[in-house]
Design an enzyme around this catalytic site. Structure first.
Site, PDB file in Angstrom:
ATOM      1  N   ASP A  73       0.851  -1.192   0.000  1.00 32.93           N
ATOM      2  CA  ASP A  73       0.000   0.000   0.000  1.00 32.93           C
ATOM      3  C   ASP A  73       0.889   1.246   0.000  1.00 32.93           C
ATOM      4  O   ASP A  73       1.883   1.327   0.719  1.00 32.93           O
ATOM      5  CB  ASP A  73      -0.922  -0.003   1.226  1.00 32.93           C
ATOM      6  CG  ASP A  73      -2.057   0.996   1.083  1.00 32.93           C
ATOM      7  OD1 ASP A  73      -3.208   0.560   0.931  1.00 32.93           O
ATOM      8  OD2 ASP A  73      -1.796   2.217   1.116  1.00 32.93           O
TER       9      ASP A  73
ATOM     10  N   HIS B 179     -11.433  -7.165 -12.938  1.00 31.39           N
ATOM     11  CA  HIS B 179     -12.007  -5.924 -12.403  1.00 31.39           C
ATOM     12  C   HIS B 179     -13.394  -6.196 -11.853  1.00 31.39           C
ATOM     13  O   HIS B 179     -14.367  -6.287 -12.594  1.00 31.39           O
ATOM     14  CB  HIS B 179     -12.063  -4.810 -13.448  1.00 31.39           C
ATOM     15  CG  HIS B 179     -12.611  -3.539 -12.870  1.00 31.39           C
ATOM     16  ND1 HIS B 179     -11.818  -2.567 -12.320  1.00 31.39           N
ATOM     17  CD2 HIS B 179     -13.880  -3.115 -12.696  1.00 31.39           C
ATOM     18  CE1 HIS B 179     -12.589  -1.598 -11.846  1.00 31.39           C
ATOM     19  NE2 HIS B 179     -13.844  -1.908 -12.071  1.00 31.39           N
TER      20      HIS B 179
ATOM     21  N   ASN C 115     -12.920  -3.128   2.464  1.00 32.72           N
ATOM     22  CA  ASN C 115     -13.873  -2.025   2.579  1.00 32.72           C
ATOM     23  C   ASN C 115     -14.844  -2.100   1.411  1.00 32.72           C
ATOM     24  O   ASN C 115     -14.449  -2.452   0.295  1.00 32.72           O
ATOM     25  CB  ASN C 115     -13.136  -0.685   2.559  1.00 32.72           C
ATOM     26  CG  ASN C 115     -12.184  -0.533   3.737  1.00 32.72           C
ATOM     27  OD1 ASN C 115     -12.455  -1.029   4.825  1.00 32.72           O
ATOM     28  ND2 ASN C 115     -11.064   0.134   3.521  1.00 32.72           N
TER      29      ASN C 115
ATOM     30  N   HIS D  19     -10.392  -5.145  -3.308  1.00 37.57           N
ATOM     31  CA  HIS D  19      -9.042  -5.419  -2.789  1.00 37.57           C
ATOM     32  C   HIS D  19      -9.121  -5.738  -1.313  1.00 37.57           C
ATOM     33  O   HIS D  19     -10.014  -5.264  -0.612  1.00 37.57           O
ATOM     34  CB  HIS D  19      -8.099  -4.234  -3.045  1.00 37.57           C
ATOM     35  CG  HIS D  19      -8.630  -2.930  -2.543  1.00 37.57           C
ATOM     36  ND1 HIS D  19      -9.582  -2.217  -3.238  1.00 37.57           N
ATOM     37  CD2 HIS D  19      -8.389  -2.227  -1.412  1.00 37.57           C
ATOM     38  CE1 HIS D  19      -9.888  -1.120  -2.570  1.00 37.57           C
ATOM     39  NE2 HIS D  19      -9.189  -1.100  -1.451  1.00 37.57           N
TER      40      HIS D  19
HETATM   41  P1  5GP Z   1      -9.753   1.490   0.146  1.00 36.79           P
HETATM   42  O1  5GP Z   1      -9.943   2.700   1.002  1.00 36.79           O
HETATM   43  O2  5GP Z   1     -10.346   1.670  -1.231  1.00 36.79           O
HETATM   44  O3  5GP Z   1     -10.169   0.224   0.810  1.00 36.79           O
HETATM   45  O4  5GP Z   1      -8.196   1.334  -0.008  1.00 36.79           O
HETATM   46  C1  5GP Z   1      -7.466   1.847  -1.075  1.00 36.79           C
HETATM   47  C2  5GP Z   1      -6.016   1.719  -0.696  1.00 36.79           C
HETATM   48  O5  5GP Z   1      -5.246   1.847  -1.877  1.00 36.79           O
HETATM   49  C3  5GP Z   1      -5.542   2.794   0.277  1.00 36.79           C
HETATM   50  O6  5GP Z   1      -5.012   2.171   1.448  1.00 36.79           O
HETATM   51  C4  5GP Z   1      -4.492   3.562  -0.513  1.00 36.79           C
HETATM   52  O7  5GP Z   1      -3.408   3.967   0.286  1.00 36.79           O
HETATM   53  C5  5GP Z   1      -4.089   2.579  -1.595  1.00 36.79           C
HETATM   54  N1  5GP Z   1      -3.680   3.173  -2.850  1.00 36.79           N
HETATM   55  C6  5GP Z   1      -4.359   4.144  -3.546  1.00 36.79           C
HETATM   56  N2  5GP Z   1      -3.717   4.433  -4.687  1.00 36.79           N
HETATM   57  C7  5GP Z   1      -2.599   3.639  -4.723  1.00 36.79           C
HETATM   58  C8  5GP Z   1      -1.545   3.491  -5.662  1.00 36.79           C
HETATM   59  O8  5GP Z   1      -1.478   4.134  -6.706  1.00 36.79           O
HETATM   60  N3  5GP Z   1      -0.582   2.577  -5.366  1.00 36.79           N
HETATM   61  C9  5GP Z   1      -0.634   1.825  -4.223  1.00 36.79           C
HETATM   62  N4  5GP Z   1       0.379   0.960  -4.031  1.00 36.79           N
HETATM   63  N5  5GP Z   1      -1.616   1.935  -3.321  1.00 36.79           N
HETATM   64  C10 5GP Z   1      -2.588   2.838  -3.560  1.00 36.79           C
HETATM   65 ZN    ZN Z   2      -9.815  -2.277 -12.011  1.00 37.94          ZN
END
Ligand code: 5GP
Ligand code: ZN
Length: 114
Positions: free
Chosen positions: A30, A46, A87, A100
Site C-alpha cells: 500500500d 475488475h 472495505n 481489494h
Molecule cells: P480502500 O480505502 O479503497 O479500501 O483502499 C485503497 C487503498 O489503496 C488505500 O489504502 C491507498 O493507500 C491505496 N492506494 C491508492 N492508490 C494507490 C496506488 O497508486 N498505489 C498503491 N500501491 N496503493 C494505492
Molecule cells: Zn480495475
C-alpha cells in the site's frame, strides 16, 4: 477498465512494489501504509466491490485468503497474527473501486475497529 488505478497497476502501467503475482491475483505494498505491514491483495479481474461478486468468483475469493497466508508467512507474521480487511462502498470506506483486501500486521492492531 481504462481509468481504474488498480487495473493500471495490474497492467504495469503504474509502478508498484509487487510482493506476489499469479495468473489471477496480484499483491503489492500500500502506498500509504497504516501498519508496518500493509499489503493489498487484488484479483486481476475488475470487480468493483464486494457487492458485485458473482457465484463464479467464489473460487477466486477463496484464493485471496490463501495468498494472504502466503504473504503473512513470507513477512513472518503468520504466528504473530494479522488482519485481512475489505472495505465496501462509501460508508465502508472504499476509495478505489476495484475489489481489494488489506493485509495488515506487524504491530498490535486495535481490538475494535473504531
Ligand atoms: P480502500 O480505502 O479503497 O479500501 O483502499 C485503497 C487503498 O489503496 C488505500 O489504502 C491507498 O493507500 C491505496 N492506494 C491508492 N492508490 C494507490 C496506488 O497508486 N498505489 C498503491 N500501491 N496503493 C494505492
Ligand atoms: Zn480495475
Amino acid at each position: 477498465m481504462e481509468d481504474c488505478i488498480f487495473c493500471k497497476i495490474i497492467k504495469k502501467e503504474i509502478p508498484s512494489e509487487i510482493v506476489y503475482e499469479d495468473e489471477e491475483i496480484i499483491a503489492f505494498e500500500d502506498i500509504n501504509p497504516v501498519a508496518p505491514i500493509h499489503t493489498l491483495i487484488v484479483p486481476k479481474k475488475h470487480i468493483t466491490s464486494l457487492v458485485e461478486l458473482k457465484e463464479e468468483d467464489t473460487n477466486l475469493i477463496g484464493k485471496i485468503y490463501l495468498v494472504a497466508n502466503k504473504i503473512a508467512e513470507q513477512k513472518g507474521i503468520l504466528e504473530r497474527g494479522f488482519r485481512v480487511v475489505v472495505n465496501c462502498g462509501k460508508e465502508g470506506g472504499q476509495v478505489v473501486p476495484h475489489i481489494h483486501y488489506h493485509l495488515l500486521g506487524g504491530k498490535q492492531l486495535p481490538t475494535r475497529f473504531m
